[in-house]
Design an enzyme around this catalytic site. Structure first.
Site, mmCIF file in Angstrom:
data_model
loop_
_atom_site.group_PDB
_atom_site.id
_atom_site.type_symbol
_atom_site.label_atom_id
_atom_site.label_comp_id
_atom_site.label_asym_id
_atom_site.label_seq_id
_atom_site.Cartn_x
_atom_site.Cartn_y
_atom_site.Cartn_z
ATOM 1 N N TYR A 295 -9.385 8.245 -4.578
ATOM 2 C CA TYR A 295 -8.490 7.193 -5.066
ATOM 3 C C TYR A 295 -7.439 6.867 -3.998
ATOM 4 O O TYR A 295 -7.102 5.705 -3.774
ATOM 5 C CB TYR A 295 -7.823 7.671 -6.355
ATOM 6 C CG TYR A 295 -7.145 6.600 -7.162
ATOM 7 C CD1 TYR A 295 -7.846 5.492 -7.612
ATOM 8 C CD2 TYR A 295 -5.802 6.702 -7.479
ATOM 9 C CE1 TYR A 295 -7.221 4.519 -8.369
ATOM 10 C CE2 TYR A 295 -5.166 5.732 -8.241
ATOM 11 C CZ TYR A 295 -5.885 4.641 -8.680
ATOM 12 O OH TYR A 295 -5.260 3.688 -9.426
ATOM 13 N N CYS B 140 -0.454 -1.263 -11.342
ATOM 14 C CA CYS B 140 -1.503 -0.332 -10.912
ATOM 15 C C CYS B 140 -1.488 -0.116 -9.402
ATOM 16 O O CYS B 140 -1.429 0.996 -8.925
ATOM 17 C CB CYS B 140 -2.868 -0.825 -11.358
ATOM 18 S SG CYS B 140 -3.044 -0.771 -13.133
ATOM 19 N N HIS B 141 -1.589 -1.211 -8.655
ATOM 20 C CA HIS B 141 -1.692 -1.065 -7.209
ATOM 21 C C HIS B 141 -0.726 -1.990 -6.471
ATOM 22 O O HIS B 141 -0.916 -2.295 -5.301
ATOM 23 C CB HIS B 141 -3.132 -1.277 -6.746
ATOM 24 C CG HIS B 141 -4.098 -0.399 -7.483
ATOM 25 N ND1 HIS B 141 -4.807 -0.840 -8.564
ATOM 26 C CD2 HIS B 141 -4.436 0.891 -7.328
ATOM 27 C CE1 HIS B 141 -5.541 0.149 -9.049
ATOM 28 N NE2 HIS B 141 -5.337 1.211 -8.322
ATOM 29 N N GLY B 142 0.289 -2.479 -7.211
ATOM 30 C CA GLY B 142 1.384 -3.204 -6.565
ATOM 31 C C GLY B 142 1.084 -4.604 -6.057
ATOM 32 O O GLY B 142 1.451 -4.936 -4.934
ATOM 33 N N PRO B 155 -2.631 -5.901 -2.800
ATOM 34 C CA PRO B 155 -4.060 -5.839 -2.491
ATOM 35 C C PRO B 155 -4.941 -6.883 -3.182
ATOM 36 O O PRO B 155 -6.091 -7.054 -2.802
ATOM 37 C CB PRO B 155 -4.457 -4.435 -2.958
ATOM 38 C CG PRO B 155 -3.477 -4.099 -4.027
ATOM 39 C CD PRO B 155 -2.194 -4.800 -3.665
#
Lengths: 420, 176
Positions: A295, B140-142, B155
């Site tokens: 991850y 979650c991933h910015g 992303p």
């Protein structure tokens, strides 16, 4: 093993064995099988892993008797198992923690192979089968985590299946095909349940092939040399290895029971006790601990497709390892430079795991990127180059050699080796 | 065997039978595999839920509601004039996936931004009125989105998706 002349002691045994030589098979592979006499405790994890697989299959079959694979009922059926079913709490906690124990054992098993060069010729096929088992284990664990249909189940499934949407052109069709809809929903849950039940039996089949392939050249050993043909380097599997494996297994079971009885939820995530809600994403999605390093690699790349490619690449690169490692010497005991890089890789994987659990920003992201670069450099640069650059230590002639004759024989042994 | 070399370019009967048998076998396996593979695609009952109707008359300016469509959240935001101006004053050069705000709304309905509230990175639901661009932020991933739902930082590769929709009257909206 063909030279072993085995006859069952009982008349019924002989009658059966002549018709189906099962007893001969068991005798050859589980009793007489010659094993290097210097195996250490790192070699007991094969047996421990077999125990883990059997445990997961048995507890899983029992859980399936009480579980309902439907988006509206799954969560409450798991609670029903925990509260109403006789010993349901115990069986489910064994199954859930069993997955973690399975991965703990498999990581030790893999790093043991990396340290002692067990993947090298003539054991490449054993290694590849092992990696395939590992990949199936990750698939089974992921789908199993989805089944309770809690928040982490739902959003973990969403994030992981969305990885496939990164595929150019067909990505969207592939994800809809995986979901059986336009998002993770009931069709996704039912197929995951079906596959989750199937995969352990595929693993079992691969385990048989893994052991079969192992028993062709025989076990590697801590000093990584080929064994003498006369059998003076080996002991029989039973009782020597059986008892040693059982002892290690009991120690392992104590740790296992410690988790099950005293900290059954410490490896899980509390958000998974909230029913799945497709409108609310948990603030911080993390996979189970055993997937965190991958991850971290996924998140260290600022590009969607690039991240997915690197994450899968990190797993599949292991398949090429027997050919990426150019050194002829198997065991790291005789490879002073490789040994240091090995421990660096262990540290690197721990760092990646930690970064995978932290938010992907600032220093965490930077360290994650450096660790990702080292992970790939280890396999693609360090291992191929070390075979040419490293000066390895002299290798003993046989397992008995260094013990009986002392180090004085090393030079002679080496001379002898180079003459061959 | 000598005969074979005489007819070098001509396939023998045996070769013909091998190829013909293999071909029929492969086609047969393909025909059997097709239903087994396509059964996993969205089924009729899933496809039947393809449209939803929403009454938007009670949404005031600067507010937002979320409805479900195909199992996904749909953000319906009635934007203020200030927000619309902010979205339209962005230079296309600053965008990762260049798209004018005008192209993301229906003409004459500029205040209504209707989009699939799913982050185009890995499918999380972004949080409203957060992030560096005054729009949405995916925890979650910015990924940061602006008030037009366009990706600005992080992303995610593309802007949040605009579904097919239609205003059948001033208050009634059909999505799908």
């Amino acid at each position: 093993m063909s030279e072993i002349n085995y006859k069952p002691s009982s008349a019924i045994g002989r009658w059966f064995d002549e018709r189906l030589p099962l007893l001969t098979l068991f005798n050859g592979h589980l009793m007489q099988y010659p094993t290097p006499k210097n195996l250490n405790y790192w070699w007991t994890f094969g047996g421990i892993l077999t125990f883990c697989l059997i445990t997961q299959i048995i507890t899983g079959i029992v859980l399936a008797m009480h579980y309902t694979a439907h988006a509206d009922l799954a969560f409450s059926s798991v609670e029903h198992i925990m509260r109403d079913v006789n010993y349901g709490w115990l069986i489910r906690y064994i199954h859930a923690n069993g997955a973690s124990m399975f991965f703990l054992a498999v990581y030790i098993h893999i790093f043991r192979a990396l340290f002692y060069g067990s993947y090298k010729s003539p054991r490449e096929v054993i290694w590849i089968l092992g990696i395939l088992i590992y990949i199936l284990m990750m698939a089974a664990a992921f789908m199993g985590y989805v089944l309770p249909w809690g928040q982490m189940s739902f959003w973990g499934a969403t994030v992981i299946t969305n990885l496939f949407s990164a595929i150019p052109l067909v990505g969207e069709s592939v994800t809809q095909w995986l979901w059986g809809g336009y998002s993770v929903d009931n069709p996704t849950l039912t197929r995951f349940f079906s596959l989750h039940y199937l995969i352990p039996f595929l693993i079992l089949g691969l385990v048989v092939l893994h052991i079969w392939a192992l028993h062709v050249p025989g076990n590697n050993n801590p000093i990584g040399i080929d064994l003498k043909k006369d059998g003076s380097d080996t002991v029989s599997f039973h009782p020597y290895i059986v008892i040693k494996d059982l002892f290690a297994l009991v120690i392992f079971m104590i740790v296992f029971a410690g988790f099950v009885f005293y900290a059954p939820n410490v490896l899980g995530h509390s958000d998974n006790y909230i029913p799945a809600d497709p409108l609310v994403t948990p603030a911080h999605i993390v996979p189970e601990w055993y997937l965190l390093p991958f991850y971290a690699i996924l998140r260290s790349v600022p590009d969607k497709l690039g991240g997915v490619v690197l994450m899968f690449g990190a797993i599949f690169i292991l398949i090429a390892l027997p050919w990426l490692d150019t050194s002829k010497v198997r065991s790291a005991i005789f490879r002073p430079i490789y040994r240091q890089f090995f421990w660096l890789l262990v540290l690197d994987v721990f760092v990646l795991g930690y970064m995978g659990a932290m938010p992907a920003e600032g220093t965490y992201l930077l360290i994650g990127r450096i660790a990702t670069i080292y992970y790939f450099a280890h396999f693609l640069v360090v291992m191929p180059l070390l075979g040419f650059l490293e000066k390895t230590k002299p290798i003993p002639l046989s397992i008995a050699d260094p013990i009986i004759s002392g180090s004085g024989n090393f030079a002679a042994a080496r001379k002898d080796k180079s003459a061959v | 065997m000598n005969k074979k070399s005489d007819y070098k370019d001509k396939p023998t009967r045996r070769e013909f039978i091998h190829i013909a048998t293999t071909t029929v076998g492969v086609v047969g396996v393909g025909c059997v595999a097709l239903p087994l593979v396509t059964q996993m695609n969205p089924d009729a009952s899933v496809k039947a839920l393809a449209k939803v109707e929403v009454d938007v008359s009670r949404i005031s300016k600067g507010n937002e509601v979320t409805v479900m469509w195909r199992g996904k959240p749909i953000f319906i935001r009635r934007r203020t004039d200030q927000e619309i101006n902010k979205a339209r004053n962005v230079s296309l050069k600053d965008l990762k996936d260049p798209q004018k705000d005008e192209d993301r709304v229906k003409k004459g309905k500029d205040e209504w931004l209707i989009m699939v509230g799913v982050c185009t990175h890995l499918g999380c639901v972004p949080l409203k009125q957060q992030g560096e661009f005054g729009g949405w932020f995916c925890p979650c991933h910015g990924s940061h989105y602006d008030i037009s739902g366009r990706i600005r930082k992080g992303p995610a590769p593309v802007n949040m998706e605009i579904p097919n929709y239609e205003f059948v009257s001033d208050s009634k909206l059909i999505i799908g």
